[in-house]
Design a protein around this motif. Sequence first.
Motif, short mmCIF file in Angstrom:
data_model
loop_
_atom_site.label_atom_id
_atom_site.label_comp_id
_atom_site.label_asym_id
_atom_site.label_seq_id
_atom_site.Cartn_x
_atom_site.Cartn_y
_atom_site.Cartn_z
N ALA A 161 0.83 -1.20 0.00
CA ALA A 161 0.00 0.00 0.00
C ALA A 161 0.87 1.25 0.00
CB ALA A 161 -0.92 -0.01 1.22
N LEU A 162 2.01 1.20 0.68
CA LEU A 162 2.85 2.39 0.78
C LEU A 162 3.73 2.60 -0.45
CD1 LEU A 162 4.03 2.27 4.49
CD2 LEU A 162 2.32 3.74 3.48
N THR A 163 4.24 1.53 -1.01
CA THR A 163 5.23 1.68 -2.08
C THR A 163 4.65 1.48 -3.47
OG1 THR A 163 5.78 -0.65 -2.01
CG2 THR A 163 7.07 0.81 -0.61
N GLY A 164 3.43 0.90 -3.54
CA GLY A 164 2.88 0.59 -4.84
C GLY A 164 3.50 -0.65 -5.46
N LEU A 165 4.32 -1.35 -4.69
CA LEU A 165 4.92 -2.58 -5.22
C LEU A 165 3.97 -3.75 -5.04
CD1 LEU A 165 8.57 -2.15 -3.95
CD2 LEU A 165 7.80 -2.14 -6.31
N LYS A 166 4.39 -4.92 -5.50
CA LYS A 166 3.52 -6.09 -5.42
C LYS A 166 4.23 -7.23 -4.72
CE LYS A 166 -0.15 -4.77 -7.91
NZ LYS A 166 0.15 -3.38 -7.58
N GLN A 167 4.62 -7.01 -3.48
CA GLN A 167 5.18 -8.10 -2.70
C GLN A 167 4.12 -9.20 -2.58
OE1 GLN A 167 7.74 -9.27 -0.37
NE2 GLN A 167 8.76 -8.33 -2.11
N HIS A 168 4.54 -10.45 -2.59
CA HIS A 168 3.57 -11.53 -2.43
C HIS A 168 2.99 -11.52 -1.04
CE1 HIS A 168 5.36 -14.07 -5.91
NE2 HIS A 168 4.97 -12.88 -6.27
N THR A 169 1.66 -11.66 -0.97
CA THR A 169 1.01 -11.81 0.32
C THR A 169 0.25 -13.12 0.28
OG1 THR A 169 -1.00 -10.75 -0.44
CG2 THR A 169 0.68 -9.32 0.48
N GLY A 170 -0.06 -13.65 1.43
CA GLY A 170 -0.79 -14.91 1.44
C GLY A 170 -1.20 -15.22 2.86
N ASN A 171 -2.31 -15.92 2.99
CA ASN A 171 -2.84 -16.15 4.33
C ASN A 171 -2.20 -17.34 5.01
OD1 ASN A 171 -4.37 -16.01 6.59
ND2 ASN A 171 -6.25 -16.75 5.65
N TRP A 172 -0.92 -17.28 5.19
CA TRP A 172 -0.28 -18.24 6.08
C TRP A 172 1.01 -17.65 6.61
CZ3 TRP A 172 4.20 -20.47 3.66
CH2 TRP A 172 4.23 -20.36 2.27
N PRO A 173 1.34 -18.02 7.85
CA PRO A 173 2.52 -17.44 8.47
C PRO A 173 3.77 -17.87 7.74
CG PRO A 173 1.27 -18.79 10.03
CD PRO A 173 0.69 -19.04 8.69
N GLY A 174 4.61 -16.93 7.35
CA GLY A 174 5.85 -17.30 6.71
C GLY A 174 5.82 -17.09 5.21
#
Lengths: 256, 471, 263
Positions: free
Chosen positions: A48-61
Amino acid sequence: MTELEACDSCALNNSAQLLKLGINVDHADYVIALAGNPNTGKSTVFNALTGLKQHTGNWPGKTVTRAEGGYRYKDKKMKLIDLPGTYSLLSTSQDEEIARNFILFGKPDVTIIVVDAARIERNLNLVLQILEITDRAVLCLNLMDEALRHHIDIDERTLGKELGIPVIKCSAIKKQGIPELISTVHQVATRQIICKPHRIKGLSKPAQKMVDKLDKKIRKNYPGQPNSRWIAMRLLDADADVIKALKNGDFDQALT
Amino acid sequence: MKENDTQDLLDLASELRWEVGENFHDTLVEGIYADAAQIAQKTEIKQGEPNPYSFERKLDQVLTSKKYGFPIMILILSIILWLTIQGANYPSGLLARFFLEFLHPILKTGASQVGLPWWLDGFLIDGVYLALGWVISVMLPPMAIFFPMFTLLEDFGYLPRVAFNLDSLFKKSGAHGKQALTMSMGWGCNAAGVVATRIIDSPRERLIAIITNNFSLCNGRWPTQILIATIFIGALVPDSFSSILASIAVIGVALLGVGFTFLSSWMLSKTLLKGEVSTFALELPPYRPPNLWTTLYTSLIDRTLIVLWRAMVFAAPAGAVIWLISNIYVSDLSLANITIDWMDGFGLFFGLNGVILLAYVVAIPANEIVIPTILMLTVAHLNLMGAGDGVMFELESATETAALLHAGGWTLLTGINLMLFSLLHNPCSTTIYTIYQETKSWKWTVFASIMPVILGFLVTFLVTQIWQVFH
Amino acid sequence: MTQKGLIQISSSHVTLTETGKNYALSIIRIHRLWEKYLSEKTGFDKTLWHDLAEAKEHQLSKEEAEALYEELGRPRFDPHGDPIPTALGEMISETGTSIVGVPVGTVAKIIHIEDEPKSIYRQIIKEKLHIGAHIKISASENHHVFFESEGHSIQLSTVVASNIQVVLLTSQEVYEEGKVRLSSLIEGEHATILGISTECRGANRRRLLDLGFIKGTLLTLEYLGPNQNPRAYRLRNTLIALRNDQADLILIEKTQYDRTGSL
Ligand SMILES: Nc1nc2c(ncn2[C@@H]2O[C@H](COP(=O)(O)OP(=O)(O)OP(=O)(O)O)[C@@H](O)[C@H]2O)c(=O)[nH]1
Ligand SMILES: [Mg+2]
């Protein structure tokens, strides 16, 4: 949340001063770290801050390496660092090493601590540890939408007072609270807001006495060391990394 | 800071540590949590229902139950695979036709008009360009279907439940439950799966997960499996059943890979990787409704295109090499032919052939170019009239491909063994490089690269022996 | 050995010289340090520790041993509860008595488990007995000792039992009747954590503590995996799955009501 939504639109002036810089992070004025338990939405905030697309996902790690990005706000250039999640700074486990080392030795100007609003007690474990190390931090109370859906709300003013740092309610995935987060980080970085972080009080009496004794000695040896108490606790716990850092003189720079 | 001061400090610390007892760590953590509890109590405001997570609990109880846990898992996997296989078919053909049949001749004509020398034209257009065209048409569609579906599951929170369900099996083989997560990442891309092993916090189990990740069929290998299964196994039954039987065969190979993961994990943990710290704790996050559009967008733009780009980078030089070895002649025979003849005897011993083995050598950079290489080499080897020496192409239909392979001496056994060997062979060069990056150990990198090949030869050899008993 | 001046042979018996005693102590030091190392930093089964340390005790130089000592945070006891001699050759002695002679009804704490001979050690390990575990003697016959520990009734032959040393509980320690292992919790039941057993060490222990498995924490067993293992526990509003062998090492007291919902 309605309050935040309203802010979202009235804070237009905020957004206008925000420029997402993507991976262009050379010559930043301030370095901002994103720390927190696994799966609390650090990468979502980062995106949200950088406009980049880091991978996110609903699990720890989900995030396993550190990522960098940048944004500009009110002519200050910020370098943002997304870290892997970590449960604690006390362990020696390998998977948490990157985050632990950056928080401990990376000396970010501001640390944004992202916590899960529905699991605050559990998240505070790490928050309190980070506050022993740094005196410039902002608490991002993320996943507010989910917490409210499960009938949990947080009194953020009391929380801010208890912790001695600013607390911002967010729902990063809906970009709610992000403008407030940006301006607060800016204020902390430029010392318009001075934090007075919480110090751990819950130790047993004898343990507390030992910590104080060692703390005194450290402060004598390293005058001006801001995390002397933390170093004392780590030494009592025989933390090999901290012992090594001491021997290498990594803490000497704190003098300046 | 003077050195003796530091020593002084450390001495004082150990002295105090002696006094405070060995469980200072416990004291410290308990102290922090005590503060945390106090603060949480002051700031948390609860409203309404006392038990807000009852829906998730019910869902979990079904998804992890003795009765439904495994069937649901296999069902979801099958649906994803089936959709990937079925859905990728048509766009793949379309892309292939565009790149190979439409654009290729245009480029050739253009080149001759510009007056490129034949070898440069061949090297660039028949070698490099066609390799790229093939990789795009084979890889892009399945990835564009597989990754979004996988990401939806991931965002919903199902993956940790898979790890939870499979843990008892992984535990029996001496591995970590989270290996289930890295294994499923490997079904997309082994290199990604190897990086993902960082979530495994105990070094021993992490190493096991890295070494065995190659047993997850990756994107580049699905097309090989699907094509060969269609030609050789689907053809065993009437047309109307053939695609189902082919799907089952592919899922069978994928599950066989899971079996090999367990088996080799078990063997490693009993022999080479005995006794290093192992911890297990798996946080099961709450279910979260996935955001459909964001998921589609990010998984398409980021994941798919990034993986595709990497494949292209590796495929381009491979295409050039194929073209070169087919066009450099040593006394009447091309280099490719010499090597194929030379490898044939060895290959037949394992129920494979020289073409397949050479194709696997050429395709070390990227698995996805195995099939086109095989076809191209078969054509060259038989001196058939194909699209020309060293030109990678795709035959119009599976029947034509089948005819070509049969002419090249292929049998059902060759098909089955190719499927097995495609599961059990060395990782691609990207994965090998990633393994080195993650382990920082040549020993383990070499081991992880060689072990699957040995296993592959062993299995194909056994299958061939058994086959020959019955034929 | 006589030539090295380690032992002295007089007319009737062989004794260690002063140098010999120091040498023996330094070997013991390395042996116990190495066992400590194995227990903290590796995953070797505890029945293997003794042999591994036996092999190592003559290989490690004094400097290496000191480096190890530092790395381990200068430990005082080995994993069997035996004191580690200091570099100067001093050794704390904590004396316990064999469990065999202890009168019925006594509550005590295990401070030492002899790891030799191995067949006996294995039998003790099989009962999941460990240093620091509280026990209560319930009966004793000629050839057997019966006692309770962590919610389990245990019966050992006197030969085996005599390899376990105990001391009486101090005034600050209480024997908790309801103290059972987390693994005995049934689906849907609630409990309060009383502590993590000392048997759980190193990285394992730290990870559990980090995740919040600490004294006083309330938790619920939410559901079991398809093979009953691992199991998912809810604490502080988070689900965490543990394997049963980990749950064996967490001690709890079952509670009636679900108070985890209110954190
Ligand atoms: N409902 C809701 N979901 C969110 C919010 N922020 C993040 N998420 C989701 O929470 C999950 C975790 O987000 P990440 O950003 O990957 O979390 P992280 O902290 O980077 O996780 P690690 O990298 O594993 O430590 C993702 O599925 C997000 O889509 C939010 O404010 N509301
Ligand atoms: Mg992340």
